[in-house]
Design a protein around this motif. Structure first.
Motif, PDB file in Angstrom:
ATOM      1  N   THR A  39       0.909  -1.323  -0.071  1.00  0.00           N
ATOM      2  CA  THR A  39       0.051  -0.015   0.011  1.00  0.00           C
ATOM      3  C   THR A  39       0.915   1.171  -0.108  1.00  0.00           C
ATOM      4  O   THR A  39       2.118   1.062   0.244  1.00  0.00           O
ATOM      5  CB  THR A  39      -0.877   0.137   1.043  1.00  0.00           C
ATOM      6  OG1 THR A  39      -0.011   0.090   2.228  1.00  0.00           O
ATOM      7  CG2 THR A  39      -1.888  -1.124   1.264  1.00  0.00           C
ATOM      8  N   PRO A  40       0.305   2.470  -0.425  1.00  0.00           N
ATOM      9  CA  PRO A  40       1.210   3.596  -0.319  1.00  0.00           C
ATOM     10  C   PRO A  40       1.941   3.819   1.025  1.00  0.00           C
ATOM     11  O   PRO A  40       2.960   4.114   1.054  1.00  0.00           O
ATOM     12  CB  PRO A  40       0.218   4.661  -0.788  1.00  0.00           C
ATOM     13  CG  PRO A  40      -0.799   3.983  -1.718  1.00  0.00           C
ATOM     14  CD  PRO A  40      -0.901   2.553  -1.013  1.00  0.00           C
ATOM     15  N   VAL A  61       2.881  -0.906  -6.228  1.00  0.00           N
ATOM     16  CA  VAL A  61       2.132   0.008  -5.465  1.00  0.00           C
ATOM     17  C   VAL A  61       0.993   0.586  -6.170  1.00  0.00           C
ATOM     18  O   VAL A  61      -0.263   0.586  -5.620  1.00  0.00           O
ATOM     19  CB  VAL A  61       3.129   0.946  -4.876  1.00  0.00           C
ATOM     20  CG1 VAL A  61       2.399   1.912  -3.843  1.00  0.00           C
ATOM     21  CG2 VAL A  61       4.243   0.360  -4.278  1.00  0.00           C
ATOM     22  N   GLU A  62       1.133   1.125  -7.457  1.00  0.00           N
ATOM     23  CA  GLU A  62       0.282   1.867  -8.170  1.00  0.00           C
ATOM     24  C   GLU A  62      -0.599   0.911  -9.008  1.00  0.00           C
ATOM     25  O   GLU A  62      -0.020   0.055  -9.580  1.00  0.00           O
ATOM     26  CB  GLU A  62       0.899   3.131  -8.560  1.00  0.00           C
ATOM     27  CG  GLU A  62       1.697   4.229  -7.770  1.00  0.00           C
ATOM     28  CD  GLU A  62       0.807   4.670  -6.615  1.00  0.00           C
ATOM     29  OE1 GLU A  62      -0.535   4.796  -6.847  1.00  0.00           O
ATOM     30  OE2 GLU A  62       1.563   5.428  -5.620  1.00  0.00           O
ATOM     31  N   PHE A  63      -1.694   1.563  -9.536  1.00  0.00           N
ATOM     32  CA  PHE A  63      -2.300   0.635 -10.502  1.00  0.00           C
ATOM     33  C   PHE A  63      -1.555   0.837 -11.794  1.00  0.00           C
ATOM     34  O   PHE A  63      -1.720   0.179 -12.744  1.00  0.00           O
ATOM     35  CB  PHE A  63      -3.700   1.467 -10.948  1.00  0.00           C
ATOM     36  CG  PHE A  63      -4.675   1.165  -9.739  1.00  0.00           C
ATOM     37  CD1 PHE A  63      -5.164  -0.188  -9.524  1.00  0.00           C
ATOM     38  CD2 PHE A  63      -4.833   2.121  -8.634  1.00  0.00           C
ATOM     39  CE1 PHE A  63      -5.962  -0.742  -8.680  1.00  0.00           C
ATOM     40  CE2 PHE A  63      -5.784   1.687  -7.577  1.00  0.00           C
ATOM     41  CZ  PHE A  63      -6.273   0.746  -7.619  1.00  0.00           C
ATOM     42  N   ASP A  65       2.272   2.521 -13.809  1.00  0.00           N
ATOM     43  CA  ASP A  65       3.479   3.127 -13.548  1.00  0.00           C
ATOM     44  C   ASP A  65       3.773   4.515 -13.979  1.00  0.00           C
ATOM     45  O   ASP A  65       3.461   4.849 -15.141  1.00  0.00           O
ATOM     46  CB  ASP A  65       4.757   2.296 -14.483  1.00  0.00           C
ATOM     47  CG  ASP A  65       6.047   2.784 -14.230  1.00  0.00           C
ATOM     48  OD1 ASP A  65       6.191   3.904 -13.910  1.00  0.00           O
ATOM     49  OD2 ASP A  65       7.115   1.991 -14.259  1.00  0.00           O
ATOM     50  N   PRO A  66       3.761   5.477 -13.167  1.00  0.00           N
ATOM     51  CA  PRO A  66       3.775   6.805 -13.542  1.00  0.00           C
ATOM     52  C   PRO A  66       4.764   7.116 -14.623  1.00  0.00           C
ATOM     53  O   PRO A  66       4.699   8.120 -15.287  1.00  0.00           O
ATOM     54  CB  PRO A  66       3.884   7.696 -12.240  1.00  0.00           C
ATOM     55  CG  PRO A  66       4.473   6.805 -11.499  1.00  0.00           C
ATOM     56  CD  PRO A  66       4.173   5.556 -11.687  1.00  0.00           C
ATOM     57  N   TRP A  71       0.499  -0.576 -17.099  1.00  0.00           N
ATOM     58  CA  TRP A  71      -0.560  -0.885 -16.055  1.00  0.00           C
ATOM     59  C   TRP A  71      -0.163  -2.167 -15.251  1.00  0.00           C
ATOM     60  O   TRP A  71       0.276  -3.213 -15.834  1.00  0.00           O
ATOM     61  CB  TRP A  71      -2.007  -1.328 -17.092  1.00  0.00           C
ATOM     62  CG  TRP A  71      -3.007  -1.647 -16.242  1.00  0.00           C
ATOM     63  CD1 TRP A  71      -3.728  -2.919 -16.466  1.00  0.00           C
ATOM     64  CD2 TRP A  71      -3.738  -0.890 -15.599  1.00  0.00           C
ATOM     65  NE1 TRP A  71      -4.834  -3.011 -15.531  1.00  0.00           N
ATOM     66  CE2 TRP A  71      -4.967  -2.062 -15.053  1.00  0.00           C
ATOM     67  CE3 TRP A  71      -3.737   0.319 -14.995  1.00  0.00           C
ATOM     68  CZ2 TRP A  71      -5.867  -1.214 -14.239  1.00  0.00           C
ATOM     69  CZ3 TRP A  71      -4.967   0.734 -14.139  1.00  0.00           C
ATOM     70  CH2 TRP A  71      -5.890  -0.098 -13.686  1.00  0.00           C
ATOM     71  N   ASN A 104      -6.948   0.813  -3.412  1.00  0.00           N
ATOM     72  CA  ASN A 104      -5.276   0.662  -3.779  1.00  0.00           C
ATOM     73  C   ASN A 104      -5.265  -0.593  -4.429  1.00  0.00           C
ATOM     74  O   ASN A 104      -6.055  -1.709  -4.577  1.00  0.00           O
ATOM     75  CB  ASN A 104      -4.384   0.754  -2.627  1.00  0.00           C
ATOM     76  CG  ASN A 104      -4.798  -0.136  -1.296  1.00  0.00           C
ATOM     77  OD1 ASN A 104      -5.006  -1.422  -1.765  1.00  0.00           O
ATOM     78  ND2 ASN A 104      -4.755   0.253  -0.021  1.00  0.00           N
ATOM     79  N   LEU A 105      -4.135  -0.901  -4.997  1.00  0.00           N
ATOM     80  CA  LEU A 105      -3.727  -2.100  -5.923  1.00  0.00           C
ATOM     81  C   LEU A 105      -3.745  -3.425  -5.010  1.00  0.00           C
ATOM     82  O   LEU A 105      -4.511  -4.408  -5.454  1.00  0.00           O
ATOM     83  CB  LEU A 105      -2.331  -1.973  -6.389  1.00  0.00           C
ATOM     84  CG  LEU A 105      -1.986  -3.047  -7.402  1.00  0.00           C
ATOM     85  CD1 LEU A 105      -2.785  -3.034  -8.418  1.00  0.00           C
ATOM     86  CD2 LEU A 105      -0.481  -2.840  -7.869  1.00  0.00           C
TER      87      LEU A 105
END
Ligand code: PMT
Length: 397
Positions: A39-40, A61-63, A65-66, A71, A104-105
């Motif tokens: 989780t973040p 962590v994220e849905f 990759d920024p 995805w 969250n993911l």
């Protein structure tokens, strides 16, 4: 114990996250392939770098990759995992899991995971004892989640009581037990497995056969039986003992195997066709030893009946798993067999791959079904058998 198993480790924002590093290491040394989703908030307690280094996989962590927009699919993570272990699991995450919140993911992956899920709660003693937390844990147990009880002892708050996350070694043992339990998941199911080589006599002395040792088929029969299935092993010639708890019927020729398989198949839930069956048999079998002459000898061969294709015609809602042993254009030939023999999936092994096919203890296979192909690395035949049993289980679910 966890060799070849895929463990998805979920880490949430608790001081006990430092133990996730040791847990990850123990899972890896037990032979598991580990991927970590955090989780973040968990990142504030333990760095993704530590977890990535220990798991030897990038941390999710994220849905997406920024950096590049790639995805991170919660669905494929859930499909990949043999077990989703959330450790530490905070009161907040447990509450969200119990209510189906997916912000969250880690949580979306929980909602889409089909594999067994285990949580190792970690929190202050009063949070743990709170009726809301206990109610959430009850809901999760009722939904089939395995709760690894926290230990009693000194807590990060300085208080003493129940709420410390279980020790990593205990968590690993719980995951092993959970996966063992899962292995009884085929109780009440009946399977027919064919294995080994058929023998086609030419005369009382000579015969035609192939290199099959029976190892692959016997490993499959054993894997299914270990998961509680009632297994009949229709065996061509091998030197192997029957696996524990498996009924073995010995046959000699392709015609014998055809008769036995077509008789047994209707009373099963499915069959796995691993035997290397002769495609041709001598048109006449001499009743006396053929005497050698000076010239060449021609033996006329005729086609045997295709057992798998016949079971494919009979199958209705039974499961039918075939093998394809190829030497060239492997995927195209296996795809053709999948369709023609009406298999639910095909286990393709190619003699072009070192360590694959006959006799050895390893195999390298691709599991091919109408939706696509999953290529597995070189593994022991027992591990390949486990993967085949996993796929059978998923299809029967
Ligand atoms: O026994 P091992 O030494 O461990 O080796 C394992 C193996 C290489 C024998 C095994 O992994 C394997 O590939 N088995 C299938 C061998 C084979 O005959 O493949 P095929 O592509 O020729 O046949 C396709 C399918 O039809 C197979 O499921 C086969 O069992 C079945 N068949 C074939 C001919 C026939 N007359 N009747 C059949 O049922």
């Amino acid at each position: 114990m966890l060799k070849g198993r895929n463990i998805l480790l979920g880490v949430t924002g608790s001081i006990a996250a430092y133990k996730a590093a040791m847990l990850c290491r123990l899972l890896k040394t037990s032979g598991a392939d580990v991927r970590v989703v955090m989780t973040p908030l968990a990142k504030q307690f333990i760095t993704p770098l530590t977890m990535a280094t220990l798991s030897k996989n990038p941390i999710l962590v994220e849905f997406f990759d920024p950096e590049n927009g790639a995805w991170n699919s919660h669905v494929s993570l859930g499909e990949w995992a043999d077990c989703y272990l959330i450790a530490p699991a905070t009161a907040n995450t447990l509450a969200k899991m119990a209510c189906g919140i997916a912000d969250n993911l880690l949580l979306t992956t929980y909602l889409s995971a089909r594999c067994p899920v285990a949580v190792a709660p970690a929190m202050d003693l009063d949070m743990y004892a709170h009726p809301a937390t206990q109610e959430n844990l009850e809901k999760l147990r009722a939904a089939g989640v395995a709760v690894i009880e926290p230990d009693e002892g000194e807590l990060a708050s300085g208080l003493c009581g129940k709420g410390r996350m279980a020790e990593p070694a205990q968590i690993v043992r719980s995951v092993e037990a959970l996966l063992d339990q899962k292995k009884k998941s085929l109780a009440g199911k009946r399977f027919l497995v064919t294995a080994g080589a058929t023998i086609e006599p030419i005369d009382p002395v000579r015969y035609l056969t192939n290199h099959s040792s029976g190892k692959m088929g016997y490993a499959i029969a054993e894997a299914l039986a270990r998961r509680g299935a009632e297994v009949t092993l229709l065996s061509g010639r091998t030197c192997l003992p029957a696996p524990e708890g498996v009924r073995r019927i010995d046959v000699l020729t392709a015609a014998d195997m055809y008769r036995a398989a077509t008789e047994l198949f209707p009373s099963t839930d499915g069959a796995v066709m691993c035997a290397a069956v002769a495609d041709y048999t001598p048109a006449e079998v001499a009743d006396r030893k053929l005497k050698k002459g000076d010239g060449d000898l021609t033996i006329r061969l005729c086609r045997t009946r295709d057992i798998a294709a016949e079971l494919g015609r009979m199958k209705n809602d039974r499961l039918l798993v075939g093998f394809a042993l190829e030497t060239h254009d492997a995927l195209a030939h296996a795809t053709e067999k999948l369709r023609r023999k009406n298999f639910d999936f095909v286990v393709l092994n190619s003699l072009q791959d070192p360590g694959a096919g006959f006799r050895g203890d390893t195999n390298k296979v691709t599991l091919l079904d109408p939706s696509g192909a999953e290529e597995l690395p070189l593994m022991c035949k027992t591990e390949v058998a486990g993967r085949i049993a996993d796929k059978i289980e998923n299809l029967l679910r």
